[in-house]
Design an enzyme around this catalytic site. Structure first.
Site, PDB file in Angstrom:
ATOM      1  N   GLY A 117      77.845  54.702  54.004  1.00  0.00           N
ATOM      2  CA  GLY A 117      76.787  55.570  54.520  1.00  0.00           C
ATOM      3  C   GLY A 117      76.678  56.910  53.829  1.00  0.00           C
ATOM      4  O   GLY A 117      75.899  57.769  54.235  1.00  0.00           O
TER       5      GLY A 117
ATOM      6  N   GLY B  73      67.920  47.461  55.786  1.00  0.00           N
ATOM      7  CA  GLY B  73      67.823  48.602  56.700  1.00  0.00           C
ATOM      8  C   GLY B  73      68.377  49.885  56.105  1.00  0.00           C
ATOM      9  O   GLY B  73      68.938  49.901  55.010  1.00  0.00           O
TER      10      GLY B  73
ATOM     11  N   ASP C 106      62.450  46.428  49.068  1.00  0.00           N
ATOM     12  CA  ASP C 106      62.876  47.423  50.056  1.00  0.00           C
ATOM     13  C   ASP C 106      62.739  48.842  49.491  1.00  0.00           C
ATOM     14  O   ASP C 106      62.902  49.813  50.229  1.00  0.00           O
ATOM     15  CB  ASP C 106      64.323  47.169  50.505  1.00  0.00           C
ATOM     16  CG  ASP C 106      65.281  47.047  49.333  1.00  0.00           C
ATOM     17  OD1 ASP C 106      65.061  46.163  48.486  1.00  0.00           O
ATOM     18  OD2 ASP C 106      66.233  47.837  49.248  1.00  0.00           O
ATOM     19  N   ASN C 107      62.455  48.942  48.197  1.00  0.00           N
ATOM     20  CA  ASN C 107      62.268  50.260  47.588  1.00  0.00           C
ATOM     21  C   ASN C 107      60.810  50.508  47.232  1.00  0.00           C
ATOM     22  O   ASN C 107      60.508  51.342  46.384  1.00  0.00           O
ATOM     23  CB  ASN C 107      63.140  50.396  46.335  1.00  0.00           C
ATOM     24  CG  ASN C 107      64.623  50.439  46.672  1.00  0.00           C
ATOM     25  OD1 ASN C 107      65.001  50.782  47.790  1.00  0.00           O
ATOM     26  ND2 ASN C 107      65.464  50.080  45.721  1.00  0.00           N
TER      27      ASN C 107
HETATM   28  P1  AMP Z   1      69.415  50.785  47.358  1.00  0.00           P
HETATM   29  O1  AMP Z   1      69.873  49.923  46.220  1.00  0.00           O
HETATM   30  O2  AMP Z   1      69.917  52.198  47.289  1.00  0.00           O
HETATM   31  O3  AMP Z   1      67.948  50.721  47.575  1.00  0.00           O
HETATM   32  O4  AMP Z   1      70.114  50.198  48.667  1.00  0.00           O
HETATM   33  C1  AMP Z   1      69.970  48.882  49.107  1.00  0.00           C
HETATM   34  C2  AMP Z   1      70.543  48.751  50.495  1.00  0.00           C
HETATM   35  O5  AMP Z   1      71.906  49.136  50.513  1.00  0.00           O
HETATM   36  C3  AMP Z   1      69.871  49.585  51.561  1.00  0.00           C
HETATM   37  O6  AMP Z   1      69.911  48.886  52.774  1.00  0.00           O
HETATM   38  C4  AMP Z   1      70.738  50.802  51.627  1.00  0.00           C
HETATM   39  O7  AMP Z   1      70.637  51.492  52.839  1.00  0.00           O
HETATM   40  C5  AMP Z   1      72.121  50.193  51.453  1.00  0.00           C
HETATM   41  N1  AMP Z   1      73.091  51.152  50.909  1.00  0.00           N
HETATM   42  C6  AMP Z   1      73.140  51.642  49.662  1.00  0.00           C
HETATM   43  N2  AMP Z   1      74.172  52.493  49.517  1.00  0.00           N
HETATM   44  C7  AMP Z   1      74.792  52.558  50.706  1.00  0.00           C
HETATM   45  C8  AMP Z   1      75.923  53.256  51.216  1.00  0.00           C
HETATM   46  N3  AMP Z   1      76.646  54.084  50.457  1.00  0.00           N
HETATM   47  N4  AMP Z   1      76.235  53.074  52.508  1.00  0.00           N
HETATM   48  C9  AMP Z   1      75.532  52.247  53.287  1.00  0.00           C
HETATM   49  N5  AMP Z   1      74.479  51.548  52.879  1.00  0.00           N
HETATM   50  C10 AMP Z   1      74.090  51.699  51.603  1.00  0.00           C
HETATM   51 MG    MG Z   2      66.726  51.540  48.834  1.00  0.00          MG
END
Ligand code: AMP
Ligand code: MG
Length: 528
Positions: free
Chosen positions: A136, A101, A280-281
């Site tokens: 976040g 999410g 998810d990306n």
């Molecule tokens: P990502 O690797 O950036 O695609 O992130 C994978 C998951 O981790 C996704 O659900 C993001 O929303 C969550 N996420 C990444 N960085 C943060 C953060 N600093 N705070 C909250 N959720 C994060």
């Molecule tokens: Mg992501």
């Protein structure tokens, strides 16, 4: 502040989370949760894309309006905005990760301007029900990288999400950049991202994994209706929104496969490595999405990855992006197969992925090498070149910009010496390259195309300026001192990446030695 026209269909038409408190949880039977951005200390506009602003009907004065800056920093809502975070899952590094999410992206709503619809999203705007153990937030360096790169990709002609603004929050964020137990305080920032849809493969995967098939069908129906309306008009099928037909779902998945294939062929053409191609990306509408530890290929190397988290497995390295695209599409197909009678149509679509990828890559290579058409032996000729480039450490961007100007009557690798990273690489492979160039020149001379026409064609396929990792890092070092001048320079430069610009020679330079192993330049970690 002028009135903006928001029409928040995702929020209005799809089921939302009944709980409105903001704490980490599993969210079932819903696609989004209402959540307010968490206010920041002192939002200030560090940069914005005037082209994206214009696309959204915003003037330069609007962008500087305190209400707008506050909204882009998450401190205020403008009329019509309804903030929410969406619920999706995903396969990360090959494993099903369950619910993920929007952990740090908060949608503001759907802005409609000139009959076009754009989702606006603040990345780094505070915790959501999907934040799990993270904060976040996002730091300035990663936000700046996303802001600049998504705009650069757009002007390169690569399908991508866009970025409206880069806002510094005035708050500090703690990050352990290398996960090595050395956390540091860094400046926080928020990017406002813009795209017709931020929906990911993972939205569909999560519903299928939970057996929530009615909602899966509804989400597919909604996505086709809202995000594929132009495509739908060209189909012979009508859409039943709650129960899309098998034929329509198969045709839609074929379209997704084709878009993904074209997107990845573009990445290979320009030398872009996404770095975290988790499902998810992956954008359902075929956009490059979620700029994290991405990188640009300096010395051509199919095994190169900018992502330190992936340094061992190299799952997401440059040369594997096409295979991973396929793997990801197979996971989406698994999700869709839960509501289809059989996998025949899905498998045809996956075949179509290969067909379209091969054709798109051939088109890219024909343009990059300045071939007149594609002949059977060309694959061998090109592979030999890539092999030599890899072994001799040759800069991809410089090699191709200079290749178009070699003297075909007496080709000599000395004319391309500028693209070599080391003297040793040059001397060791000089004769091999000269042999290759002789063959290449012979091949080019088969064509009757004028030199000028070939050069123009090559120039339109080979970017002269890309957001090299060290350039982004230089912009970051200045921005952290409050100086946005290099962001402005790069934004302007990268708007015309195929055209030589006066006084901009230094931005063509290959990666300097200091950047070879420097953090941020060749090594980046996930989620910062
Ligand atoms: P990502 O690797 O950036 O695609 O992130 C994978 C998951 O981790 C996704 O659900 C993001 O929303 C969550 N996420 C990444 N960085 C943060 C953060 N600093 N705070 C909250 N959720 C994060
Ligand atoms: Mg992501």
């Amino acid at each position: 502040m002028r009135t903006l026209n928001f029409d928040n269909r995702f929020y209005r038409e799809l089921p939302g989370d009944a709980i409105t408190d903001n704490y980490t949880r599993q969210v079932k039977d819903a696609l989004w949760s209402s959540v307010m951005p968490t206010p920041v200390k002192a939002p200030s506009l560090m940069a914005y894309s005037s082209d994206v602003a214009e696309m959204l009907g915003l003037s330069d004065a609007d962008m500087h309006d305190p209400d707008m800056v506050n909204a882009l920093g998450g401190n205020q809502l403008l009329p019509g905005m309804q903030p929410y975070a969406t619920c999706y899952g995903g396969h990360q590094f090959g494993n099903w990760a369950g619910q993920l999410g929007d952990g740090r992206a908060i949608y503001l709503g759907e802005l409609v301007h000139n009959n076009q619809r754009f989702e606006l999203q603040l990345k780094g705007a505070g915790e959501t029900p999907y934040s799990r153990r993270a904060d976040g937030r996002a730091v300035l360096r990663s936000s700046l990288r996303e802001f600049l790169c998504s705009e650069a990709m757009y002007y390169l002609g690569v399908p991508t999400t866009r970025a409206l603004s880069l806002v510094c929050t005035g708050d500090q964020v703690v990050r352990d950049m290398f996960y090595d137990g050395n956390p540091q305080m860094e400046q926080g920032a928020i990017v406002c991202r813009v795209a017709p849809s931020f929906t990911r493969f993972g939205h569909f995967e999560l519903l299928a994994s939970r057996g929530n098939l009615a909602l899966l069908k509804q989400m597919i129906g909604f996505t086709i209706d809202r995000d594929f309306s132009d495509w739908l008009q060209q189909q012979n099928h009508t859409l039943s929104k709650d129960e899309p037909s098998t034929a329509l779902i198969e045709a839609w998945f074929t379209e997704i496969c084709e878009r993904t294939a074209r997107m990845i062929a573009h990445w290979m053409r320009v030398g872009f490595v996404h770095g975290v191609m988790n499902t998810d990306n992956m954008s359902i509408i075929g956009l490059t999405i979620d700029y994290g530890p991405y990188g640009w290929v300096d010395n051509f190397d199919p095994g190169w990855t900018p992502n330190t988290t992936d340094a061992q497995g190299r799952r997401y390295c440059f040369g594997r992006q096409h295979d991973i695209g396929r793997w990801n599409l197979e996971r989406l197909a698994d999700a869709l197969s839960t509501i289809l009678p059989d996998a025949v149509g899905l498998n045809h679509a996956l075949d179509q992925y290969e067909t379209v990828y091969t054709q798109s890559l051939i088109d890219a290579l024909v343009g990059k090498f300045g071939l007149d058409t594609w002949q059977d032996d060309d694959g061998e000729l090109i592979n030999r070149c890539f092999e030599l480039m890899t072994r001799a450490e040759v800069d991809m961007t410089l090699f191709f910009t200079h290749l178009s100007h070699i003297n075909l009557a007496s080709p000599n690798i000395a004319d391309l010496k500028i693209a070599f990273y080391t003297e040793q690489g040059y001397t060791n492979f000089e004769s091999d390259f000269n042999a290759w160039l002789a063959q290449y020149a012979k091949r080019i001379l088969q064509s009757t195309e004028s030199i000028a026409a070939r050069q123009a064609r090559m120039a339109s396929h080979n970017p002269r300026y890309v957001l090299r990792n060290y350039l982004a890092q230089e912009a970051i070092d200045l921005a952290e001192q409050g100086d946005s001048s290099m962001i402005e320079t790069l934004l302007k430069l990268l708007k015309n990446p195929y055209t030589q610009q006066a006084g901009m020679e230094k931005f063509e330079d290959k990666r300097p030695d200091w950047a070879r192993h420097k953090a941020g330049c060749s090594m980046l970690s996930c989620s910062s």
